[in-house]
Write a protein that holds these residues in place. Structure first.
Motif, short mmCIF file in Angstrom:
data_model
loop_
_atom_site.label_atom_id
_atom_site.label_comp_id
_atom_site.label_asym_id
_atom_site.label_seq_id
_atom_site.Cartn_x
_atom_site.Cartn_y
_atom_site.Cartn_z
N MET A 1 -12.92 -63.34 34.49
CA MET A 1 -12.96 -63.85 33.12
C MET A 1 -14.40 -64.08 32.66
O MET A 1 -14.75 -63.78 31.51
CB MET A 1 -12.17 -65.15 33.03
N LEU A 2 -15.24 -64.60 33.55
CA LEU A 2 -16.65 -64.80 33.21
C LEU A 2 -17.33 -63.47 32.92
O LEU A 2 -18.06 -63.32 31.93
CB LEU A 2 -17.37 -65.52 34.35
N ALA A 3 -17.09 -62.49 33.79
CA ALA A 3 -17.69 -61.17 33.59
C ALA A 3 -17.24 -60.57 32.26
O ALA A 3 -18.05 -60.00 31.52
CB ALA A 3 -17.31 -60.26 34.75
N GLU A 4 -15.96 -60.69 31.95
CA GLU A 4 -15.44 -60.19 30.67
C GLU A 4 -16.10 -60.89 29.50
O GLU A 4 -16.47 -60.25 28.51
CB GLU A 4 -13.92 -60.41 30.64
N GLU A 5 -16.25 -62.18 29.60
CA GLU A 5 -16.88 -62.97 28.54
C GLU A 5 -18.31 -62.49 28.27
O GLU A 5 -18.69 -62.26 27.12
CB GLU A 5 -16.90 -64.44 28.96
N TYR A 6 -19.09 -62.31 29.32
CA TYR A 6 -20.48 -61.93 29.13
C TYR A 6 -20.60 -60.49 28.62
O TYR A 6 -21.33 -60.21 27.66
CB TYR A 6 -21.27 -62.06 30.44
N CYS A 7 -19.88 -59.58 29.27
CA CYS A 7 -20.06 -58.16 28.96
C CYS A 7 -19.47 -57.76 27.61
O CYS A 7 -19.94 -56.82 26.98
CB CYS A 7 -19.44 -57.30 30.06
N SER A 8 -18.45 -58.47 27.17
CA SER A 8 -17.82 -58.11 25.90
C SER A 8 -18.65 -58.58 24.71
O SER A 8 -18.50 -58.05 23.60
CB SER A 8 -16.41 -58.71 25.81
N LYS A 9 -19.53 -59.53 24.93
CA LYS A 9 -20.28 -60.12 23.82
C LYS A 9 -21.75 -59.74 23.79
O LYS A 9 -22.41 -59.92 22.76
CB LYS A 9 -20.15 -61.64 23.86
N TRP A 10 -22.26 -59.22 24.89
CA TRP A 10 -23.69 -58.93 24.98
C TRP A 10 -23.90 -57.55 25.59
O TRP A 10 -23.09 -57.07 26.37
CB TRP A 10 -24.41 -59.97 25.86
N LYS A 11 -25.01 -56.93 25.26
CA LYS A 11 -25.39 -55.65 25.87
C LYS A 11 -26.11 -55.95 27.18
O LYS A 11 -27.31 -56.23 27.19
CB LYS A 11 -26.28 -54.83 24.94
N ILE A 12 -25.36 -55.92 28.26
CA ILE A 12 -25.88 -56.29 29.58
C ILE A 12 -25.93 -55.05 30.46
O ILE A 12 -24.91 -54.40 30.68
CB ILE A 12 -24.98 -57.36 30.23
N GLU A 13 -27.12 -54.73 30.96
CA GLU A 13 -27.25 -53.58 31.84
C GLU A 13 -26.63 -53.86 33.20
O GLU A 13 -25.90 -53.03 33.74
CB GLU A 13 -28.73 -53.20 32.01
N ASP A 14 -26.94 -55.01 33.78
CA ASP A 14 -26.51 -55.35 35.14
C ASP A 14 -25.92 -56.74 35.18
O ASP A 14 -26.41 -57.66 34.50
CB ASP A 14 -27.69 -55.33 36.12
N LEU A 15 -24.89 -56.90 36.00
CA LEU A 15 -24.34 -58.23 36.29
C LEU A 15 -24.39 -58.44 37.80
O LEU A 15 -23.90 -57.60 38.56
CB LEU A 15 -22.91 -58.36 35.77
N ASP A 16 -25.02 -59.54 38.23
CA ASP A 16 -25.15 -59.85 39.65
C ASP A 16 -24.15 -60.95 40.02
O ASP A 16 -24.28 -62.10 39.60
CB ASP A 16 -26.57 -60.32 39.97
N ILE A 17 -23.14 -60.56 40.78
CA ILE A 17 -22.08 -61.48 41.18
C ILE A 17 -22.29 -61.92 42.63
O ILE A 17 -22.75 -61.14 43.46
CB ILE A 17 -20.68 -60.81 41.04
N VAL A 18 -21.98 -63.17 42.91
CA VAL A 18 -22.08 -63.67 44.28
C VAL A 18 -20.73 -63.50 44.97
O VAL A 18 -19.72 -64.01 44.49
CB VAL A 18 -22.51 -65.14 44.32
#
Length: 243
Positions: A87-104
């Motif tokens: 859900m967090l990943a969806e929230e960030y990526c759907s609203k912003w132009k993000i090249e990379d997401l670093d998940i733990v």
């Protein structure tokens, strides 16, 4: 990647493309976030790596530059539920132009040998991010892992379809923080078998170490805002004048 030439022969701009400049300290003021993000942009770093709350601050700064956005997710512990991570990943990526997401990754589960859980946990985030063209880097916090567990974590990331395996958050406490040693990077590369890119992060503070990792074939490095000018051998102002 296999570099076309030795790192010592690369220009500052070429070297900067290996760097995700970390601007992650929770105590940073808005002014400090802007300052260190701008320095990374001036160097020509691949991305500025930020906390999600910094997206409205940094996104306008990178627009129109060669530097992208890298946002961390469930950072630095990776202990949210799988559903919450997605859900967090969806929230960030759907609203912003993000090249990379670093998940733990849930590295406690990794240490327990629960590899199916670890893979499913990562895959949920990968599926959410890839819908938007965002690459996923998986942090396995290697300071807590044995060589065998580093290999297992890398293979989990491959199985989940992640784009990068990454060593560390840089926020380790309770154990020695050695981060992206050559041994750790080599272990991730070997286990990845060319199926996943490798990002080293944690304790990359000298130019010698930085260049050595490039010559090994690393793809990206997380470098703290203080260390970027050290590893590049140039200040942000000097880099800006050369651009």
């Amino acid at each position: 990647m296999n570099p076309a030439k030795k790192a010592a022969e690369m220009t500052v701009r070429e070297l900067a493309r290996y760097i995700d400049q970390s601007v992650l300290k929770p105590e940073f003021t808005v002014g400090e976030i802007k300052r260190y993000a701008q320095e990374g942009i001036d160097f020509g770093c691949a991305t500025i790596c930020i906390n999600p709350a910094s997206l409205p601050i940094v996104a306008p700064m990178v627009e129109g530059t060669e530097t992208g956005l890298c946002v961390v997710c469930d950072f630095p512990f990776g202990l949210a539920t799988t559903e919450a991570k997605a859900m967090l990943a969806e929230e960030y990526c759907s609203k912003w132009k993000i090249e990379d997401l670093d998940i733990v990754a849930n590295y406690g589960r990794l240490r327990s040998g629960d590899l199916d859980y670890v893979t499913r946990d990562i895959k949920a985030v990968v599926d959410a991010c890839h819908k938007y063209g965002t690459l996923v880097k998986v942090i396995i916090e290697t300071d807590f892992l044995t060589p065998e567990q580093i290999a297992d974590g890398t293979r989990c990331a491959v199985a989940a379809g992640a784009d990068f395996i990454k060593s560390s958050t840089g926020f380790v406490t309770g154990v020695p923080s050695v981060g992206a040693t050559t041994e750790v990077v080599a272990a991730m590369m070997e286990a990845g078998e060319g199926k996943i890119k490798v990002k080293g992060s944690g304790a990359i503070r000298t130019r010698e170490h930085f260049l050595e990792l490039i010559d090994m074939g690393i793809d990206r490095m997380g470098v703290g805002y203080r260390s970027t000018p050290v590893v590049l051998g140039m200040t942000a102002e000097e880099a800006r004048r050369l651009a």
